[in-house]
Structure formats: C-alpha cells, structure tokens
Design a protein around this motif. Structure first.
Motif, PDB file in Angstrom:
ATOM      1  N   PRO A   1      36.683  48.821  41.176  1.00 47.18           N
ATOM      2  CA  PRO A   1      37.089  47.472  41.554  1.00 47.18           C
ATOM      3  C   PRO A   1      38.536  47.420  42.037  1.00 47.18           C
ATOM      4  O   PRO A   1      39.414  48.067  41.467  1.00 47.18           O
ATOM      5  CB  PRO A   1      36.912  46.667  40.268  1.00 47.18           C
ATOM      6  CG  PRO A   1      36.918  47.663  39.169  1.00 47.18           C
ATOM      7  CD  PRO A   1      36.454  48.960  39.749  1.00 47.18           C
ATOM      8  N   VAL A   2      38.731  46.669  43.091  1.00 49.82           N
ATOM      9  CA  VAL A   2      40.059  46.383  43.617  1.00 49.82           C
ATOM     10  C   VAL A   2      40.189  44.876  43.587  1.00 49.82           C
ATOM     11  O   VAL A   2      39.358  44.162  44.159  1.00 49.82           O
ATOM     12  CB  VAL A   2      40.219  46.918  45.062  1.00 49.82           C
ATOM     13  CG1 VAL A   2      41.579  46.550  45.619  1.00 49.82           C
ATOM     14  CG2 VAL A   2      39.998  48.424  45.091  1.00 49.82           C
ATOM     15  N   ILE A   3      41.203  44.407  42.887  1.00 47.32           N
ATOM     16  CA  ILE A   3      41.374  42.966  42.759  1.00 47.32           C
ATOM     17  C   ILE A   3      42.746  42.557  43.279  1.00 47.32           C
ATOM     18  O   ILE A   3      43.677  43.355  43.311  1.00 47.32           O
ATOM     19  CB  ILE A   3      41.196  42.487  41.303  1.00 47.32           C
ATOM     20  CG1 ILE A   3      42.290  43.058  40.401  1.00 47.32           C
ATOM     21  CG2 ILE A   3      39.824  42.837  40.766  1.00 47.32           C
ATOM     22  CD1 ILE A   3      42.363  42.389  39.054  1.00 47.32           C
ATOM     23  N   ALA A   4      42.827  41.311  43.700  1.00 46.36           N
ATOM     24  CA  ALA A   4      44.104  40.704  44.071  1.00 46.36           C
ATOM     25  C   ALA A   4      44.282  39.490  43.165  1.00 46.36           C
ATOM     26  O   ALA A   4      43.347  38.703  42.989  1.00 46.36           O
ATOM     27  CB  ALA A   4      44.109  40.286  45.533  1.00 46.36           C
TER      28      ALA A   4
ATOM     29  N   GLY B   1      48.944  36.653  36.463  1.00 46.12           N
ATOM     30  CA  GLY B   1      48.428  37.602  35.484  1.00 46.12           C
ATOM     31  C   GLY B   1      49.286  38.857  35.486  1.00 46.12           C
ATOM     32  O   GLY B   1      50.010  39.120  36.442  1.00 46.12           O
ATOM     33  N   ASP B   2      49.199  39.614  34.420  1.00 49.47           N
ATOM     34  CA  ASP B   2      50.017  40.816  34.263  1.00 49.47           C
ATOM     35  C   ASP B   2      49.179  42.052  34.583  1.00 49.47           C
ATOM     36  O   ASP B   2      48.309  42.429  33.800  1.00 49.47           O
ATOM     37  CB  ASP B   2      50.550  40.893  32.839  1.00 49.47           C
ATOM     38  CG  ASP B   2      51.507  42.045  32.622  1.00 49.47           C
ATOM     39  OD1 ASP B   2      51.580  42.946  33.482  1.00 49.47           O
ATOM     40  OD2 ASP B   2      52.173  42.049  31.573  1.00 49.47           O
ATOM     41  N   PRO B   3      49.442  42.719  35.724  1.00 50.66           N
ATOM     42  CA  PRO B   3      48.652  43.891  36.104  1.00 50.66           C
ATOM     43  C   PRO B   3      48.702  45.025  35.087  1.00 50.66           C
ATOM     44  O   PRO B   3      47.850  45.902  35.095  1.00 50.66           O
ATOM     45  CB  PRO B   3      49.263  44.336  37.431  1.00 50.66           C
ATOM     46  CG  PRO B   3      50.206  43.285  37.848  1.00 50.66           C
ATOM     47  CD  PRO B   3      50.464  42.383  36.690  1.00 50.66           C
ATOM     48  N   ASP B   4      49.692  45.002  34.168  1.00 51.11           N
ATOM     49  CA  ASP B   4      49.763  46.039  33.144  1.00 51.11           C
ATOM     50  C   ASP B   4      48.569  45.975  32.191  1.00 51.11           C
ATOM     51  O   ASP B   4      48.284  46.943  31.488  1.00 51.11           O
ATOM     52  CB  ASP B   4      51.062  45.929  32.344  1.00 51.11           C
ATOM     53  CG  ASP B   4      52.288  46.325  33.161  1.00 51.11           C
ATOM     54  OD1 ASP B   4      52.120  47.035  34.191  1.00 51.11           O
ATOM     55  OD2 ASP B   4      53.402  45.922  32.787  1.00 51.11           O
ATOM     56  N   PHE B   5      47.882  44.847  32.162  1.00 51.11           N
ATOM     57  CA  PHE B   5      46.726  44.683  31.278  1.00 51.11           C
ATOM     58  C   PHE B   5      45.399  44.837  32.015  1.00 51.11           C
ATOM     59  O   PHE B   5      44.338  44.519  31.478  1.00 51.11           O
ATOM     60  CB  PHE B   5      46.786  43.325  30.567  1.00 51.11           C
ATOM     61  CG  PHE B   5      47.924  43.239  29.589  1.00 51.11           C
ATOM     62  CD1 PHE B   5      47.840  43.878  28.359  1.00 51.11           C
ATOM     63  CD2 PHE B   5      49.082  42.553  29.916  1.00 51.11           C
ATOM     64  CE1 PHE B   5      48.898  43.821  27.460  1.00 51.11           C
ATOM     65  CE2 PHE B   5      50.134  42.495  29.022  1.00 51.11           C
ATOM     66  CZ  PHE B   5      50.053  43.125  27.791  1.00 51.11           C
ATOM     67  N   LEU B   6      45.450  45.343  33.257  1.00 48.69           N
ATOM     68  CA  LEU B   6      44.238  45.513  34.052  1.00 48.69           C
ATOM     69  C   LEU B   6      43.205  46.371  33.328  1.00 48.69           C
ATOM     70  O   LEU B   6      42.044  45.983  33.201  1.00 48.69           O
ATOM     71  CB  LEU B   6      44.580  46.140  35.407  1.00 48.69           C
ATOM     72  CG  LEU B   6      43.386  46.436  36.316  1.00 48.69           C
ATOM     73  CD1 LEU B   6      42.759  45.131  36.810  1.00 48.69           C
ATOM     74  CD2 LEU B   6      43.832  47.290  37.499  1.00 48.69           C
ATOM     75  N   ASP B   7      43.616  47.530  32.839  1.00 50.69           N
ATOM     76  CA  ASP B   7      42.674  48.422  32.165  1.00 50.69           C
ATOM     77  C   ASP B   7      42.090  47.779  30.914  1.00 50.69           C
ATOM     78  O   ASP B   7      40.910  47.962  30.608  1.00 50.69           O
ATOM     79  CB  ASP B   7      43.339  49.754  31.823  1.00 50.69           C
ATOM     80  CG  ASP B   7      43.595  50.607  33.055  1.00 50.69           C
ATOM     81  OD1 ASP B   7      42.954  50.372  34.100  1.00 50.69           O
ATOM     82  OD2 ASP B   7      44.449  51.507  32.982  1.00 50.69           O
TER      83      ASP B   7
ATOM     84  N   ALA C   1      39.990  51.095  38.261  1.00 48.56           N
ATOM     85  CA  ALA C   1      40.386  49.827  38.857  1.00 48.56           C
ATOM     86  C   ALA C   1      41.826  49.874  39.368  1.00 48.56           C
ATOM     87  O   ALA C   1      42.636  50.666  38.896  1.00 48.56           O
ATOM     88  CB  ALA C   1      40.260  48.713  37.830  1.00 48.56           C
ATOM     89  N   ARG C   2      42.101  48.976  40.313  1.00 48.83           N
ATOM     90  CA  ARG C   2      43.487  48.824  40.764  1.00 48.83           C
ATOM     91  C   ARG C   2      43.690  47.401  41.278  1.00 48.83           C
ATOM     92  O   ARG C   2      42.757  46.718  41.674  1.00 48.83           O
ATOM     93  CB  ARG C   2      43.856  49.842  41.832  1.00 48.83           C
ATOM     94  CG  ARG C   2      43.138  49.716  43.136  1.00 48.83           C
ATOM     95  CD  ARG C   2      43.534  50.868  44.091  1.00 48.83           C
ATOM     96  NE  ARG C   2      42.706  50.894  45.263  1.00 48.83           N
ATOM     97  CZ  ARG C   2      42.990  50.277  46.407  1.00 48.83           C
ATOM     98  NH1 ARG C   2      44.103  49.603  46.531  1.00 48.83           N
ATOM     99  NH2 ARG C   2      42.178  50.360  47.437  1.00 48.83           N
ATOM    100  N   VAL C   3      44.942  46.983  41.209  1.00 48.67           N
ATOM    101  CA  VAL C   3      45.343  45.685  41.737  1.00 48.67           C
ATOM    102  C   VAL C   3      46.025  45.953  43.062  1.00 48.67           C
ATOM    103  O   VAL C   3      46.798  46.904  43.201  1.00 48.67           O
ATOM    104  CB  VAL C   3      46.314  44.968  40.767  1.00 48.67           C
ATOM    105  CG1 VAL C   3      46.850  43.683  41.386  1.00 48.67           C
ATOM    106  CG2 VAL C   3      45.625  44.668  39.450  1.00 48.67           C
ATOM    107  N   GLU C   4      45.751  45.113  44.039  1.00 48.95           N
ATOM    108  CA  GLU C   4      46.445  45.230  45.324  1.00 48.95           C
ATOM    109  C   GLU C   4      47.107  43.896  45.645  1.00 48.95           C
ATOM    110  O   GLU C   4      46.704  42.855  45.122  1.00 48.95           O
ATOM    111  CB  GLU C   4      45.493  45.666  46.432  1.00 48.95           C
ATOM    112  CG  GLU C   4      44.461  44.653  46.823  1.00 48.95           C
ATOM    113  CD  GLU C   4      43.586  45.140  47.967  1.00 48.95           C
ATOM    114  OE1 GLU C   4      42.951  44.280  48.590  1.00 48.95           O
ATOM    115  OE2 GLU C   4      43.531  46.353  48.243  1.00 48.95           O
ATOM    116  N   PRO C   5      48.097  43.908  46.490  1.00 46.13           N
ATOM    117  CA  PRO C   5      48.795  42.650  46.820  1.00 46.13           C
ATOM    118  C   PRO C   5      47.863  41.692  47.563  1.00 46.13           C
ATOM    119  O   PRO C   5      46.924  42.109  48.228  1.00 46.13           O
ATOM    120  CB  PRO C   5      49.944  43.094  47.729  1.00 46.13           C
ATOM    121  CG  PRO C   5      49.908  44.576  47.801  1.00 46.13           C
ATOM    122  CD  PRO C   5      48.653  45.055  47.157  1.00 46.13           C
TER     123      PRO C   5
END
Length: 155
Positions: free
Chosen positions: A113-116, A120-126, A150-154
């Motif tokens: 998954p790639v989310i934008a 929210g705090d991307p440090d808590f994605l996992d 998973a990763r967050v993108e701008p």
C-alpha cells in the motif's frame, strides 16, 4: 455470545459447449458469480488452467479480497487515530505453488500500500498496518503469511 454474519453466493458454470465435460479440452471454464442485489461477476479459471485471461479467476479474487479487507480496516483505524488519508493504492502480489498431482496452494501474499495523508504521523504507519492486518477478517482466515510493505508519499 459471538455475533455471526452469513453470506450466500450462487456460482453457475456457463462453459458448456454442447458436450458438457465429456473431454477435458472440450469445455470452457467460464462461470458467473451471483449474489442477490449485486452485479453478476463473470469469471473463469486462470489462463494457465485453460481459462479466459480476460475474466476474474478465483486466484485474482482471493488476492483482491486480502488487499481490500486490509485497506478497509486501515482506513477505519486511520480515521479513528485522527489521520486523514487522501489516497490509498495497493499493488498486492501473491505466490501459489503447484504440487506434482496438480493441486496447489497459496504460500504468501504481500501488500504494497502507498498512501497519501494530509493529517497523521507517518512514524506510526507500520503500527496502523499491523493493527489492520490483525483485524482483517480475510487475513485471519488464511493459512499462509500476508506481509505488508507500506509507504507514505506526498500529496
């Protein structure tokens, strides 16, 4: 007492070319999946198993079910955590191993998954993805590993 949900589907083979299954190569693997009140899904076997590559097959639907269930739980948990997810896309993959007798089984699936997010705090994605996996009805029902990269993108 646990709450129970029930589901029903009608699967109808549509691949009879006129001789039924008299010959292994003489019939199509096409079928319809019907659930009351929903559009019919045209399906087939995977092309590797004499199916129509242009139609959904059970393997496609299993992978899509895993990825969709995970996404829905992730969105729920993200919302509860105060995240604002603006976009979510997953290019999920799965591996199926074949046995010498022609049977087979899925051995792994990996979600990508790639989310934008706009909040929210991307440090808590996992952490959120781990919780989504733990809650997913489909993943909890499987006998093989489902990974998540998973990763967050701008935006």
């Amino acid at each position: 007492m646990a709450k129970t949900h029930s589901y029903a589907a009608t699967i109808r083979w549509t691949g009879n070319r006129g001789q039924g299954t008299a010959h292994y190569t003489g019939y199509d693997r096409t079928h319809e999946i019907e659930i009351a009140g929903k559009p019919v899904i045209a399906g087939s076997a995977d092309a590797a198993f004499r199916g129509d590559a242009g139609l959904w097959n059970p393997e496609d639907m299993l992978l899509a079910s895993i990825a969709t269930c995970h996404m829905l739980w992730f969105l729920h948990l993200a919302s509860d955590a105060g995240w604002v997810v603006e976009r979510y896309e997953d290019r999920a993959e799965a591996t199926m191993e074949m046995n010498t007798d022609g049977s087979g089984q899925f051995t792994a699936a990996t979600l990508h998954p790639v989310i934008a997010i706009s909040a929210g705090d991307p440090d808590f994605l996992d952490d959120l993805h781990h919780k989504a996996h733990a809650m997913c009805f489909i993943a909890r029902s499987l006998n093989f590993e489902v990974g998540c990269e998973a990763r967050v993108e701008p935006l």
